[in-house]
Scaffold this motif. Structure first.
Motif, PDB file in Angstrom:
ATOM      1  N   VAL A   1       0.838  -1.210   0.000  1.00  0.00           N
ATOM      2  CA  VAL A   1       0.000   0.000   0.000  1.00  0.00           C
ATOM      3  C   VAL A   1       0.866   1.251   0.000  1.00  0.00           C
ATOM      4  CG1 VAL A   1      -1.943  -1.094   1.253  1.00  0.00           C
ATOM      5  CG2 VAL A   1      -0.166   0.117   2.551  1.00  0.00           C
ATOM      6  N   TYR A   2       0.289   2.356  -0.485  1.00  0.00           N
ATOM      7  CA  TYR A   2       0.840   3.689  -0.258  1.00  0.00           C
ATOM      8  C   TYR A   2       0.057   4.289   0.901  1.00  0.00           C
ATOM      9  CZ  TYR A   2       2.993   3.102  -4.835  1.00  0.00           C
ATOM     10  OH  TYR A   2       3.716   2.626  -5.901  1.00  0.00           O
ATOM     11  N   ALA A   3       0.783   4.828   1.864  1.00  0.00           N
ATOM     12  CA  ALA A   3       0.116   5.230   3.093  1.00  0.00           C
ATOM     13  C   ALA A   3       0.607   6.583   3.565  1.00  0.00           C
ATOM     14  CB  ALA A   3       0.385   4.193   4.185  1.00  0.00           C
TER      15      ALA A   3
ATOM     16  N   VAL B   1      -3.880   3.268   0.433  1.00  0.00           N
ATOM     17  CA  VAL B   1      -4.537   2.783  -0.786  1.00  0.00           C
ATOM     18  C   VAL B   1      -3.670   1.658  -1.380  1.00  0.00           C
ATOM     19  CG1 VAL B   1      -3.406   4.497  -2.314  1.00  0.00           C
ATOM     20  CG2 VAL B   1      -5.627   3.533  -2.963  1.00  0.00           C
ATOM     21  N   ASP B   2      -4.313   0.694  -2.013  1.00  0.00           N
ATOM     22  CA  ASP B   2      -3.590  -0.416  -2.636  1.00  0.00           C
ATOM     23  C   ASP B   2      -2.596   0.145  -3.666  1.00  0.00           C
ATOM     24  OD1 ASP B   2      -3.060  -2.497  -4.735  1.00  0.00           O
ATOM     25  OD2 ASP B   2      -4.256  -3.705  -3.349  1.00  0.00           O
ATOM     26  N   ALA B   3      -1.312  -0.197  -3.506  1.00  0.00           N
ATOM     27  CA  ALA B   3      -0.267   0.407  -4.339  1.00  0.00           C
ATOM     28  C   ALA B   3      -0.316  -0.121  -5.781  1.00  0.00           C
ATOM     29  CB  ALA B   3       1.108   0.152  -3.721  1.00  0.00           C
ATOM     30  N   ASP B   4      -0.581  -1.431  -5.951  1.00  0.00           N
ATOM     31  CA  ASP B   4      -0.612  -1.981  -7.315  1.00  0.00           C
ATOM     32  C   ASP B   4      -1.780  -1.372  -8.093  1.00  0.00           C
ATOM     33  OD1 ASP B   4       1.639  -3.590  -6.930  1.00  0.00           O
ATOM     34  OD2 ASP B   4       0.419  -5.122  -5.932  1.00  0.00           O
ATOM     35  N   TRP B   5      -2.899  -1.242  -7.421  1.00  0.00           N
ATOM     36  CA  TRP B   5      -4.070  -0.610  -8.055  1.00  0.00           C
ATOM     37  C   TRP B   5      -3.747   0.836  -8.445  1.00  0.00           C
ATOM     38  CZ3 TRP B   5      -6.928   3.696  -6.621  1.00  0.00           C
ATOM     39  CH2 TRP B   5      -8.136   3.898  -7.316  1.00  0.00           C
TER      40      TRP B   5
ATOM     41  N   LEU C   1       4.666   6.752   3.101  1.00  0.00           N
ATOM     42  CA  LEU C   1       5.399   5.492   3.119  1.00  0.00           C
ATOM     43  C   LEU C   1       4.804   4.507   2.130  1.00  0.00           C
ATOM     44  CD1 LEU C   1       5.272   5.036   6.952  1.00  0.00           C
ATOM     45  CD2 LEU C   1       7.403   5.048   5.680  1.00  0.00           C
ATOM     46  N   GLU C   2       5.669   3.601   1.691  1.00  0.00           N
ATOM     47  CA  GLU C   2       5.148   2.418   1.025  1.00  0.00           C
ATOM     48  C   GLU C   2       5.282   1.285   2.027  1.00  0.00           C
ATOM     49  OE1 GLU C   2       6.686   1.511  -2.918  1.00  0.00           O
ATOM     50  OE2 GLU C   2       6.572  -0.625  -2.410  1.00  0.00           O
TER      51      GLU C   2
ATOM     52  N   ARG D   1       1.987  -7.548  10.029  1.00  0.00           N
ATOM     53  CA  ARG D   1       3.242  -6.822  10.195  1.00  0.00           C
ATOM     54  C   ARG D   1       3.562  -6.232   8.828  1.00  0.00           C
ATOM     55  NH1 ARG D   1       7.173 -10.402   7.959  1.00  0.00           N
ATOM     56  NH2 ARG D   1       6.227 -12.470   7.955  1.00  0.00           N
ATOM     57  N   PHE D   2       4.504  -5.338   8.775  1.00  0.00           N
ATOM     58  CA  PHE D   2       4.812  -4.744   7.476  1.00  0.00           C
ATOM     59  C   PHE D   2       6.238  -4.239   7.470  1.00  0.00           C
ATOM     60  CE2 PHE D   2       2.417  -1.721  10.107  1.00  0.00           C
ATOM     61  CZ  PHE D   2       3.354  -0.718  10.279  1.00  0.00           C
ATOM     62  N   SER D   3       6.765  -4.064   6.250  1.00  0.00           N
ATOM     63  CA  SER D   3       8.070  -3.419   6.144  1.00  0.00           C
ATOM     64  C   SER D   3       7.863  -2.102   5.406  1.00  0.00           C
ATOM     65  CB  SER D   3       9.055  -4.319   5.415  1.00  0.00           C
ATOM     66  OG  SER D   3       8.577  -4.586   4.124  1.00  0.00           O
ATOM     67  N   GLN D   4       8.651  -1.120   5.768  1.00  0.00           N
ATOM     68  CA  GLN D   4       8.465   0.232   5.246  1.00  0.00           C
ATOM     69  C   GLN D   4       9.527   0.561   4.213  1.00  0.00           C
ATOM     70  OE1 GLN D   4       8.021  -0.173   9.355  1.00  0.00           O
ATOM     71  NE2 GLN D   4       8.719   1.939   9.394  1.00  0.00           N
ATOM     72  N   ALA D   5       9.128   1.324   3.219  1.00  0.00           N
ATOM     73  CA  ALA D   5      10.089   1.844   2.248  1.00  0.00           C
ATOM     74  C   ALA D   5       9.627   3.226   1.820  1.00  0.00           C
ATOM     75  CB  ALA D   5      10.157   0.907   1.040  1.00  0.00           C
TER      76      ALA D   5
END
Ligand SMILES: [Zn+2]
Ligand SMILES: [Zn+2]
Length: 434
Positions: free
Chosen positions: A19-21, A37-41, A97-98, A123-127
């Motif tokens: 996601v983009y957040a 929002v869903d990043a691929d979308w 963030l992504e 859980r998530f990883s940030q970029a």
């Protein structure tokens, strides 16, 4: 009615891979909330043959977008995985963030594909986000195209006098009705509801809000718990909304803004100072612009008699974020306690020597933030208000205290206000119970 599936009573959803957040609320080791929002979308739409996304295309797309809320809540230390994450990341998070998301029951976060839950533990990883995508995200979430002049905004405000203010019981959220002597709702100041982990605090007895007299809606700031009642009683989306310019996220926040703009009329205030018309004064808060609670709109409501002091509706702002209050030039008749009894920096306004004086608190029983917080109560006591903890004693009224009707809606009035019931046959249940 165009509204995003995120806001529907319930809907199934798939955990997104990426996601983009935008970070839309954050408080030290206690709390973080991402609007996503869903990043691929998003990338797919942004790479379409129509060219990069424009605000115009976004307006119709975002009400159908796959959007999410990601919440990390330590619950004052009870949720250890969340606490550990917050302790480490506190103060180091960029605004955009992504996130790469993984379902994990031991993860620190709750992912919501629907505002009413249930959440999936992740859980998530940030970029970081690439400059091209970031500029697209900023462009489509920008509220500037809706900004209006002070005159246009004043034009939208009602001129009639206000007799009473109802602090509606909406669970852990905020909604206030400004009611005239002839029992019309002139305006709502926020139309919120209990959301996410606090969805269950919404009162089943709240069957409708009164919309028959075409009230304007003033949104104090863009947090979900201040607008979500409008997604339950969707006629409210057809109305004129006045909301502050704030930099919103690409998820539920942007979907809500699009929904108001498509169904009704979205008027954004990006000015400073005070906008006054009739009984209503909107004052721009001057806290840090990155902080939604502290940079929105505080509302002063003047009573039917000119000599009475106003009722203050500060939203979730710090008392020191409201310039005319900070300069100590204003006294009040009553107030809605800021931020549901949570953190609100600055000195609380002094209790006046009036039998009608009330400190109304809008929060839900056993809410996930543990509002009201003891330091906030202490601050009000210091300002002379007789407030009990945990139970009310004299000047305080709490929406969580539900009477026989199952509602805790609070009546605020001035010395000269007419009293009596709110007879209405539209099916609403905004009548005060205390
Ligand atoms: Zn807020
Ligand atoms: Zn709030």
């Amino acid at each position: 009615m165009r509204l995003n599936h995120f806001f529907l009573p319930e809907c199934a959803f798939k955990v997104p891979g990426r996601v983009y957040a935008r970070l839309i609320e954050w408080n030290r080791s206690e709390y973080a909330l991402f609007d996503a929002v869903d990043a691929d979308w998003f990338d797919g739409e942004n790479a379409s043959s129509l060219g990069p996304l424009t605000s115009g295309r976004w307006l119709s797309l975002s009400t159908g977008a796959p959007v999410y809320a990601i919440e990390i809540n330590s619950r004052l230390g009870e949720d250890l995985a969340a606490l550990e994450w917050l302790d480490f990341w506190s103060g180091r998070l960029p605004t955009w963030l992504e996130l790469q998301i993984f379902e994990d029951e031991h993860g620190p976060a709750n992912l919501y594909g629907n505002i009413n839950g249930p959440a999936v533990r992740v859980r998530f990883s940030q970029a970081g986000i690439t400059p091209h995508v970031l500029s697209s995200l900023k462009r489509v979430t920008d509220l500037s195209p809706y900004a209006k002049s002070g005159d246009e905004l004043r034009e939208a405000l009602p001129a009639d006098s206000v007799e009473r203010v109802f602090v509606l019981d909406v669970g852990q959220g905020a909604a206030n009705a400004l009611v005239t002597k002839s029992k019309k709702v002139l305006a709502y100041i926020d139309l919120g509801a209990g959301v996410l982990a606090d969805t269950g605090t919404w009162p089943a007895a709240m069957t409708g809000i009164c919309l028959k007299d075409d009230p304007v809606v003033v949104l104090t700031h863009w947090h979900y718990d201040h607008f979500h009642a409008a997604n339950k009683f969707t006629t409210a989306l057809n109305r004129t909304w006045i909301a502050p310019f704030q930099r919103i996220g690409p998820g539920p926040q942007s979907a809500m803004a699009s929904s108001i703009a498509q169904n009704g009329n979205l008027l954004i205030w990006n000015g400073k100072g005070i906008l006054k018309k009739g009984a209503i004064e909107l004052e721009r808060c001057t806290g840090s612009t990155g902080n939604f609670n502290r940079s929105g709109i505080a509302v002063w409501v003047n009573g039917p008699n000119h000599q009475d002091d106003p009722i203050l509706l500060p939203g979730d702002a710090g008392y020191s974020d409201i310039p005319s209050l900070k300069r100590s030039v204003r006294s009040i008749t009553s107030l809605v306690v800021s931020h549901h009894g949570g953190r609100a920096p600055g000195k609380a306004p002094a209790k006046p020597n009036l039998s009608t004086a009330r400190a109304a608190m809008s929060f839900g029983n056993k809410n996930s933030y543990k509002h009201p917080l003891a330091p906030s109560i202490a601050k009000l006591q210091k300002a002379g208000w007789l407030i009990g903890f945990p139970k009310p004693v004299q000047d305080d009224r709490r929406t969580e205290d539900r009477g026989l009707k199952g509602l805790g809606t609070i009546d605020l009035r001035w010395s000269g206000s007419a009293i009596g019931s709110y007879p209405c046959n539209c099916g609403c249940s905004i009548e005060p119970t205390q």
